[in-house]
Design an enzyme around this catalytic site. Structure first.
Site, PDB file in Angstrom:
ATOM      1  N   SER A   1       0.886  -1.176   0.000  1.00  0.00           N
ATOM      2  CA  SER A   1       0.000   0.000   0.000  1.00  0.00           C
ATOM      3  C   SER A   1       0.914   1.214   0.000  1.00  0.00           C
ATOM      4  O   SER A   1       2.076   1.115   0.410  1.00  0.00           O
ATOM      5  CB  SER A   1      -0.839  -0.001   1.278  1.00  0.00           C
ATOM      6  OG  SER A   1      -1.472   1.253   1.463  1.00  0.00           O
TER       7      SER A   1
ATOM      8  N   TYR B   1      -2.296  -0.909  10.426  1.00  0.00           N
ATOM      9  CA  TYR B   1      -2.239  -1.123   8.963  1.00  0.00           C
ATOM     10  C   TYR B   1      -0.936  -0.570   8.387  1.00  0.00           C
ATOM     11  O   TYR B   1      -0.240  -1.251   7.628  1.00  0.00           O
ATOM     12  CB  TYR B   1      -3.455  -0.459   8.307  1.00  0.00           C
ATOM     13  CG  TYR B   1      -3.562  -0.710   6.817  1.00  0.00           C
ATOM     14  CD1 TYR B   1      -3.937  -1.953   6.327  1.00  0.00           C
ATOM     15  CD2 TYR B   1      -3.297   0.310   5.898  1.00  0.00           C
ATOM     16  CE1 TYR B   1      -4.043  -2.182   4.955  1.00  0.00           C
ATOM     17  CE2 TYR B   1      -3.409   0.092   4.532  1.00  0.00           C
ATOM     18  CZ  TYR B   1      -3.782  -1.157   4.068  1.00  0.00           C
ATOM     19  OH  TYR B   1      -3.886  -1.381   2.708  1.00  0.00           O
TER      20      TYR B   1
HETATM   21  P1  NAP Z   1     -11.000  -6.470  -0.118  1.00  0.00           P
HETATM   22  O1  NAP Z   1     -11.961  -6.282  -1.229  1.00  0.00           O
HETATM   23  O2  NAP Z   1     -11.437  -6.255   1.280  1.00  0.00           O
HETATM   24  O3  NAP Z   1     -10.347  -7.924  -0.284  1.00  0.00           O
HETATM   25  C1  NAP Z   1      -9.511  -8.468   0.692  1.00  0.00           C
HETATM   26  C2  NAP Z   1      -9.157  -9.871   0.281  1.00  0.00           C
HETATM   27  O4  NAP Z   1      -8.385 -10.471   1.341  1.00  0.00           O
HETATM   28  C3  NAP Z   1     -10.400 -10.720   0.055  1.00  0.00           C
HETATM   29  O5  NAP Z   1     -10.225 -11.526  -1.069  1.00  0.00           O
HETATM   30  C4  NAP Z   1     -10.464 -11.559   1.322  1.00  0.00           C
HETATM   31  O6  NAP Z   1     -11.068 -12.817   1.058  1.00  0.00           O
HETATM   32  C5  NAP Z   1      -8.976 -11.732   1.667  1.00  0.00           C
HETATM   33  N1  NAP Z   1      -8.837 -12.036   3.082  1.00  0.00           N
HETATM   34  C6  NAP Z   1      -9.243 -11.291   4.143  1.00  0.00           C
HETATM   35  N2  NAP Z   1      -9.001 -11.942   5.290  1.00  0.00           N
HETATM   36  C7  NAP Z   1      -8.430 -13.133   4.937  1.00  0.00           C
HETATM   37  C8  NAP Z   1      -7.963 -14.241   5.673  1.00  0.00           C
HETATM   38  N3  NAP Z   1      -7.997 -14.276   7.022  1.00  0.00           N
HETATM   39  N4  NAP Z   1      -7.441 -15.297   4.992  1.00  0.00           N
HETATM   40  C9  NAP Z   1      -7.405 -15.286   3.631  1.00  0.00           C
HETATM   41  N5  NAP Z   1      -7.823 -14.252   2.880  1.00  0.00           N
HETATM   42  C10 NAP Z   1      -8.329 -13.194   3.535  1.00  0.00           C
HETATM   43  O7  NAP Z   1      -9.748  -5.521  -0.297  1.00  0.00           O
HETATM   44  P2  NAP Z   1      -8.874  -5.101  -1.596  1.00  0.00           P
HETATM   45  O8  NAP Z   1      -9.037  -3.647  -1.748  1.00  0.00           O
HETATM   46  O9  NAP Z   1      -9.090  -5.996  -2.734  1.00  0.00           O
HETATM   47  O10 NAP Z   1      -7.423  -5.337  -0.947  1.00  0.00           O
HETATM   48  C11 NAP Z   1      -6.476  -6.261  -1.445  1.00  0.00           C
HETATM   49  C12 NAP Z   1      -5.102  -5.838  -0.960  1.00  0.00           C
HETATM   50  O11 NAP Z   1      -4.803  -4.546  -1.458  1.00  0.00           O
HETATM   51  C13 NAP Z   1      -4.962  -5.765   0.553  1.00  0.00           C
HETATM   52  O12 NAP Z   1      -3.721  -6.287   0.948  1.00  0.00           O
HETATM   53  C14 NAP Z   1      -5.021  -4.283   0.836  1.00  0.00           C
HETATM   54  O13 NAP Z   1      -4.353  -3.912   2.008  1.00  0.00           O
HETATM   55  C15 NAP Z   1      -4.350  -3.724  -0.410  1.00  0.00           C
HETATM   56  N6  NAP Z   1      -4.691  -2.321  -0.668  1.00  0.00           N
HETATM   57  C16 NAP Z   1      -5.982  -1.961  -0.894  1.00  0.00           C
HETATM   58  C17 NAP Z   1      -6.269  -0.622  -1.097  1.00  0.00           C
HETATM   59  C18 NAP Z   1      -7.677  -0.130  -1.342  1.00  0.00           C
HETATM   60  O14 NAP Z   1      -7.907   1.089  -1.302  1.00  0.00           O
HETATM   61  N7  NAP Z   1      -8.631  -0.985  -1.624  1.00  0.00           N
HETATM   62  C19 NAP Z   1      -5.239   0.327  -1.080  1.00  0.00           C
HETATM   63  C20 NAP Z   1      -3.940  -0.095  -0.859  1.00  0.00           C
HETATM   64  C21 NAP Z   1      -3.668  -1.430  -0.654  1.00  0.00           C
HETATM   65  P3  NAP Z   1     -12.036 -13.544   2.115  1.00  0.00           P
HETATM   66  O15 NAP Z   1     -12.872 -12.498   2.749  1.00  0.00           O
HETATM   67  O16 NAP Z   1     -12.766 -14.519   1.261  1.00  0.00           O
HETATM   68  O17 NAP Z   1     -11.127 -14.233   3.079  1.00  0.00           O
END
Ligand code: NAP
Length: 249
Positions: free
Chosen positions: A136, A149
């Site tokens: 991130s 985070y």
């Molecule tokens: P999201 O829609 O909330 O997806 C999170 C993913 O992580 C889901 O597929 C979820 O699947 C999985 N996950 C959560 N808890 C888990 C567990 N205990 N075991 C296995 N899988 C787990 O978020 P996203 O935006 O796609 O985020 C993906 C990545 O990008 C993250 O690392 C996040 O920090 C990073 N990121 C996101 C943003 C943003 O603005 N969205 C910005 C910077 C970085 P399940 O719920 O099925 O387990």
């Protein structure tokens, strides 16, 4: 690095950024395994890309180790590991309790570390390989109300850099992508918190943080992940590529 038919493991591949990454890698000809907790979501993604769904709660170390073993045994040697699964909870320091800290570290850092340790030695023995960690821009600078985070993503960036140097002679590269706010369920939650606290449109507030005045799309992050994979990218290692519309420029 031959991508066609190579096995890629994408954590958190059932929705959001992970789903976009899974789709991008499958479109590039990789055999993609998606993991996460929601089996139905994983099955749906896997079915639509000709991939494989392997549910696991990756905040459990032994589940992460089992996942790595299962993929290697039942699908094939992992050539591409994308550590994308992550959680984000925001709270002021005084309300960041041990449970928030522990579950954030368990998934955002320890799961990635555990999978790297389980996968990389065999990857390095075989030759070219790629690890891409979805960190991130909170891994590159500090933000208020996100101590756990931010610390977890800085740790993931540190892990990326350390392993890149350790594996530099093996043909395995280790990089990170560092998105700003991306239009997924995670940023929806952040936007709702902002709206509750300020009465303003939360999505507009998040978009305003980027010089491009917009949220990034999951596909833009997926493209950045893919860009580290080809043979021509073998000199890029230990890099942390921001995809944030210039926010950290
Ligand atoms: P999201 O829609 O909330 O997806 C999170 C993913 O992580 C889901 O597929 C979820 O699947 C999985 N996950 C959560 N808890 C888990 C567990 N205990 N075991 C296995 N899988 C787990 O978020 P996203 O935006 O796609 O985020 C993906 C990545 O990008 C993250 O690392 C996040 O920090 C990073 N990121 C996101 C943003 C943003 O603005 N969205 C910005 C910077 C970085 P399940 O719920 O099925 O387990």
């Amino acid at each position: 690095m031959e991508l066609l038919g190579a096995v890629a493991l994408v954590t958190g591949g059932g929705r959001g950024i992970g789903e976009a990454i899974a789709r991008r890698l499958a479109a590039a000809g990789l055999r993609v395994v998606v993991s996460g907790r929601d089996a139905a979501a994983l099955e749906a993604v896997a079915a639509s890309i000709g991939g494989i769904a392997l549910p696991a709660d990756l905040s459990d170390r032994s589940a992460a180790e089992t996942l790595a073993r299962t993929v290697a045994r039942d699908v094939g040697p992992i050539a591409v590991l994308v550590n994308n699964a992550g959680i984000a909870e925001s709270a002021p320091l005084a309300r960041t309790d041990d449970a928030i800290w522990d579950r954030t570290m368990a998934l955002n850092v320890t799961a990635a570390f555990t999978l790297c340790r389980a996968v990389m030695p065999a990857m390095a023995k075989r030759g070219p390989g790629r690890v891409v960690n979805v960190a991130s821009n909170a891994g590159l600078r500090g933000y208020a109300y996100t101590a756990a985070y931010c610390a977890s993503k800085h740790a993931l960036v540190g892990l990326t850099r350390a392993l890149a140097v350790e594996f530099a002679r093996t043909g395995v590269t280790v990089n990170a992508v560092c998105p700003g706010f991306v239009d997924t369920a995670m940023s929806e939650r952040a936007a709702s918190n902002i709206a509750r606290a300020t009465g303003k449109d939360g999505k507009d507030a998040l978009a305003a943080l980027s010089p491009q005045k917009r949220l990034m799309s999951p596909e833009e992050v997926a493209h950045a992940v893919w860009s580290f994979l080809p043979h021509e990218a073998r000199g890029m290692t230990g890099q942390c590529m921001a995809v944030d519309g210039g926010q950290t420029a």
